[in-house]
Design an enzyme around this catalytic site. Structure first.
Site, PDB file in Angstrom:
ATOM      1  N   ARG A   1      44.733  40.749  31.507  1.00 15.30           N
ATOM      2  CA  ARG A   1      44.179  40.348  32.824  1.00 15.30           C
ATOM      3  C   ARG A   1      45.134  38.832  33.117  1.00 15.30           C
ATOM      4  NH1 ARG A   1      38.151  41.129  33.987  1.00 15.30           N
ATOM      5  NH2 ARG A   1      38.112  43.699  32.999  1.00 15.30           N
TER       6      ARG A   1
ATOM      7  N   ASP B   1      34.923  36.226  39.575  1.00 20.41           N
ATOM      8  CA  ASP B   1      34.602  35.416  38.475  1.00 20.41           C
ATOM      9  C   ASP B   1      34.924  34.033  38.496  1.00 20.41           C
ATOM     10  OD1 ASP B   1      33.602  37.727  37.110  1.00 20.41           O
ATOM     11  OD2 ASP B   1      35.698  38.279  36.143  1.00 20.41           O
TER      12      ASP B   1
ATOM     13  N   ASP C   1      31.751  46.357  38.306  1.00 22.07           N
ATOM     14  CA  ASP C   1      32.915  47.203  38.456  1.00 22.07           C
ATOM     15  C   ASP C   1      32.791  48.664  38.384  1.00 22.07           C
ATOM     16  OD1 ASP C   1      34.646  44.808  38.698  1.00 22.07           O
ATOM     17  OD2 ASP C   1      34.658  44.577  36.526  1.00 22.07           O
TER      18      ASP C   1
ATOM     19  N   GLN D   1      29.849  38.386  26.568  1.00 22.99           N
ATOM     20  CA  GLN D   1      29.761  39.072  27.836  1.00 22.99           C
ATOM     21  C   GLN D   1      28.757  40.299  27.705  1.00 22.99           C
ATOM     22  OE1 GLN D   1      31.823  43.011  28.526  1.00 22.99           O
ATOM     23  NE2 GLN D   1      32.922  42.166  30.390  1.00 22.99           N
TER      24      GLN D   1
ATOM     25  N   GLY E   1      31.107  35.303  32.611  1.00 22.66           N
ATOM     26  CA  GLY E   1      30.065  34.963  33.621  1.00 22.66           C
ATOM     27  C   GLY E   1      28.778  34.073  33.094  1.00 22.66           C
TER      28      GLY E   1
END
Ligand code: IFM
Length: 797
Positions: free
Chosen positions: A357, A364, A488, A685, A705
């Protein structure tokens, strides 16, 4: 099981046992020169991007874990025994080897004691520099003279593009060179080419790194990995160390490494400092100049102090003293620091995010702003500006922004079916909070380009964001899910409708109406209010199922999340956002949150949904890919936990809000670290839910997040210290058991000492607010009454 403790005074987490259940890591450096280091000195370094600027190699998801890294081996020249200054990679028996690791704010100190030798290695990147220090002090704590050799080791990538380095071996194994020139190791990739400074992502250019060792005469070096390690060996028993001699090897293809050998003789009690410097750029120019300027222990010491004081000053924006010491450790150091790191690297560089990524994930990164606003409003503003220029003229967004390769005005817009439905709606969370923190209302008038073409004021960008969703509305009057919403995994089909986005849009319209009203644009405000009314009517008509809200309506009309729906029957996000958006009636809000308590709450946090997806079509919910109880498939998705806390606070349920907070608060697991397994000082996460075989295990730490929302929900909702344009709102919602708490808050250049007392043991409700001896009406401290130093007393009742 406890592996360490919080040293709040030093603002460090101290790991006293190196055999942690997972690698417990820290971040060094900045967004220019980033680095990750674990409690056993594993890790890697990268320039600008972990995907395309990776120059130190880590082998991901490998065994033994987190190798290689930044190693210093010590060898007793008399006995031939050797060890490393971090427990791993040599891994001496822990009965004989003592190790302490202090992770601080952008530095890590690893101390070892073995065989009468103490070592203390401090790793950091000086502020604003493109190199790292490994500063090691070696002390002879035995009562006899000692003859030692020290060997450094790190492994350079063959290609700064990490996928090329690890996968395209027929190419990358033939492009590296290593040698020693003027006492510096020179590592060059594609040495025949020139540097293309104007195009960072061009792989066809030369890349350089260098390494220096100061503090003792250099006896030898190795730049060829196999020459140093030997064949059929590993980092725990390198041939050069075992033999006691480097072979002055020059890498020429295959793999490069950075090893210097220095010999030192130490009298009993004597200490010696060695300084390793490692950076990017040509060794003969950049490396040489850097060593000339920074190559002394006194300079390293000074740089470390500057680094500490700069990062610590960012933590001064809010200091708390509550009855919960674990909460205090999180609030005063780790939650804001974790938020800063997440803000810096989005989801691109960690022990799990290995570079696939590359850049700032749009949604985010907009949310991450919430975690750093009070500490660094300027960085928040420039990130918001960057992200606003990632919005395309139709109102949607480019999903990933690459700061090192972003060209507002000429970026291609994504195809319509690839837009995420939620991306730009996050601006309605972040921008008003930025403006409230700084008072910078003029920001709404600033003109910024769209990513593809055209420009608008920030307010104009916000309007386009709302119009984007209003123009893409399904048959039931709710926004279309498009490629995905926050989740997602949600694939509703282009015209399928997402209730989560509907709640976001409802909140966005309310925020826009308020902002437009303040800016003297009543017609705009009225437009937003009307749109909201229509939307809220559709929500009420189609989405309440009696005890909770549904989560979506598919393109074919299937309603997801009703009582008749077996899997994913109750979905957390639509319950908590019904409250946060203000779209639920008071009765619905209470019922929805009771359903959350009854159906989703676990000792480790709130599940994202329940029951898990097992038979649901992958075409609708890709979470079915995950094992039940993990991630989006009925796992405890920590990104959402702060929302649960905020919703309960908005309802005045401080006891429940705090119970939820502690369930996912890392420090609450410090004395049972085996449950969570990962670092007890940062968010993760996902946490495995009770329906998995290992409830409580947490995964994918640091970049999440969860960091920003955990900090934001605690500071703005539990403690209730909430900036508004006109002043500072004090509206705590705390556990009734707390007799009170204290906060020191910096706000627009002013300092406030706030003492809250709770004599009647309520959760919420300010009955008296006194500012500098003057009683205020309500719970707002008006900005015009604030002096440079302020004393505020608050009584709840
Ligand atoms: O919201 C997303 C985020 O953008 C990336 N990680 C997963 C989250 C939930 O699906």
């Amino acid at each position: 099981m406890q592996y360490g403790y919080f040293d709040d005074k030093a603002r460090e987490y101290v790991i006293t046992r190196p055999d942690t259940p997972a690698s417990w890591s820290n971040y060094l450096g900045s967004t220019e020169y980033g680095a990750i280091i674990t409690n056993n000195a594993g890790g890697y370094s990268f320039y600008q991007s972990a995907a395309q600027g990776r120059f130190l190699r880590l082998r991901f998801n490998s065994i033994p874990m987190d190798q290689p890294g930044r190693y210093i081996y010590l060898r007793d020249r008399d006995s031939g025994d050797y060890w490393s200054t971090s427990w791993q990679p040599v891994g001496k028996p822990l009965k004989e080897y003592k190790s302490t690791c202090r992770h601080g704010t952008a530095y890590t100190v690893i101390e070892s004691d073995y065989a009468g030798i103490n070592s203390q290695t401090t790793y950091f990147v000086p502020l604003g520099q493109l190199f790292e220090y490994w500063w090691v002090r070696i002390t002879n704590t035995s009562d006899r003279p000692r003859k030692l050799s020290a060997f450094t080791y790190c492994e350079f990538s063959n290609n700064w593009d990490t996928s090329q380095d690890l996968v395209n071996l027929q190419y990358s194994l033939f492009i590296v060179k290593g040698e020693m020139r003027d006492n510096l190791l020179r590592i060059a990739i594609n040495d025949n080419l020139t540097v293309d400074a104007s195009n960072f992502i061009n792989n066809d250019q030369s890349r350089h790194s260098w390494m220096a060792l100061l503090g003792a005469p250099i006896v030898g070096f190795d730049t060829d990995r196999t020459s140093f390690l030997g064949t059929y060996r590993s980092y725990h028993n390198p041939l050069a160390v075992e033999r006691g001699l480097c072979s002055n090897s020059k890498a020429y293809g295959d793999n490069a490494c950075g090893s210097f050998q220095a010999d030192l003789d130490l009298a009993p009690g004597e200490s010696r400092d060695l300084l390793v410097m490692l950076g990017i750029g040509e060794s003969g120019s950049f490396g040489k100049c850097t060593v000339e300027e920074f190559g002394s222990v006194s300079r390293a010491e000074k740089e470390l102090q500057t680094l500490k004081s700069t990062l610590h000053s960012r933590l001064e924006s809010l200091k708390v003293e509550t009855p919960d010491p674990e909460f205090n450790s999180m609030m005063n150091v780790w939650a804001p620091y974790n938020s800063q790191v997440s803000f810096n690297w989005s989801r691109s560089a960690s022990l799990v995010y290995n570079g696939e990524r590359n850049g700032l994930g749009f949604r985010d990164s907009v949310q991450d702003v919430l975690g750093i606003l009070a500490a660094d409003p300027e960085a928040a503003r420039s990130r918001l500006e960057l992200m606003l220029t990632g919005q395309v003229a139709c109102g949607g967004a480019i999903p990933v922004i690459k700061p090192f390769d972003h060209h507002p005005g000429s970026e291609p817009a994504p195809a319509d079916e690839h837009f995420r439905s939620d991306d730009c709606l996050w601006f309605f969370n972040a921008i008003p909070v930025y403006v409230a923190e700084t008072g910078d209302e003029a920001f709404y008038r600033k003109i910024l380009p769209y990513a593809d073409h055209g420009e608008a004021t920030v307010l104009g960008h916000l309007r386009r964001a709302l119009e984007f969703n209003l123009e893409r509305t399904g048959r039931h009057g709710l926004p279309c899910g498009l490629e995905a919403d926050w989740n997602d995994c949600l694939k509703l089909g282009y015209h399928g409708e997402s209730l989560f986005v509907a709640f976001q849009l409802s909140m966005g319209l309310a925020v826009y109406a308020e902002v437009a009203g303040r800016l003297g644009l009543p017609a705009e405000a009225e437009w937003a209010r009307k749109q909201r009314e229509v939307l809220n009517t559709s929500i009420q008509k189609h989405c309440w199922d009696g005890e909770w809200f549904i989560w979506a309506i598919g393109e074919d009309g299937t309603v997801y999340g009703t009582k008749d729906f077996a899997e994913g029957q109750v979905y957390l996000n639509t319950q908590v956002w019904s409250v946060i958006s203000g779209a639920a009636t008071p009765e619905q809000a209470e019922k929805a949150m009771q359903t959350v308590k009854d159906r989703l709450a676990t000792p480790y946090g709130l599940m994202l949904s329940a029951p898990p997806f097992i038979k649901t079509s992958i075409d609708v919910m890709r979470a079915v890919l995950f094992n039940p109880g993990i991630k989006e498939n009925a796992g405890i998705f920590n990104h959402t936990q702060g929302w649960g806390v905020m919703a309960e606070c908005l309802l005045g349920h401080g006891d429940r809000a705090y119970e939820y907070y502690r369930a996912f608060m890392p420090a609450a697991y410090n004395d049972r670290a085996e449950v969570r397994q990962c670092e007890p000082y940062v968010q993760a996460q996902t946490t495995y839910a009770g329906i998995s075989p290992r409830p409580g295990n947490a995964r994918t730490t640091w970049l999440t997040g969860a960091a920003a929302w955990a900090y934001f929900s605690a500071t703005h909702y539990l403690l209730g210290i909430r900036p508004e344009i006109d002043g500072l709102r004090i509206d705590p919602c705390i556990p009734s058991t707390w007799p009170g708490f204290k906060v020191i808050r910096q706000f627009r250049g002013k300092r406030l000492e706030i003492v809250v007392s709770n004599p009647n043991h309520v959760c919420r409700g300010v009955t008296s607010l006194v500012l500098n001896g003057e009683t205020m009406e309500g719970s707002l401290l008006p900005i015009q009454l604030l002096k440079n130093e302020n004393r505020v007393t608050v009584t709840l009742g």
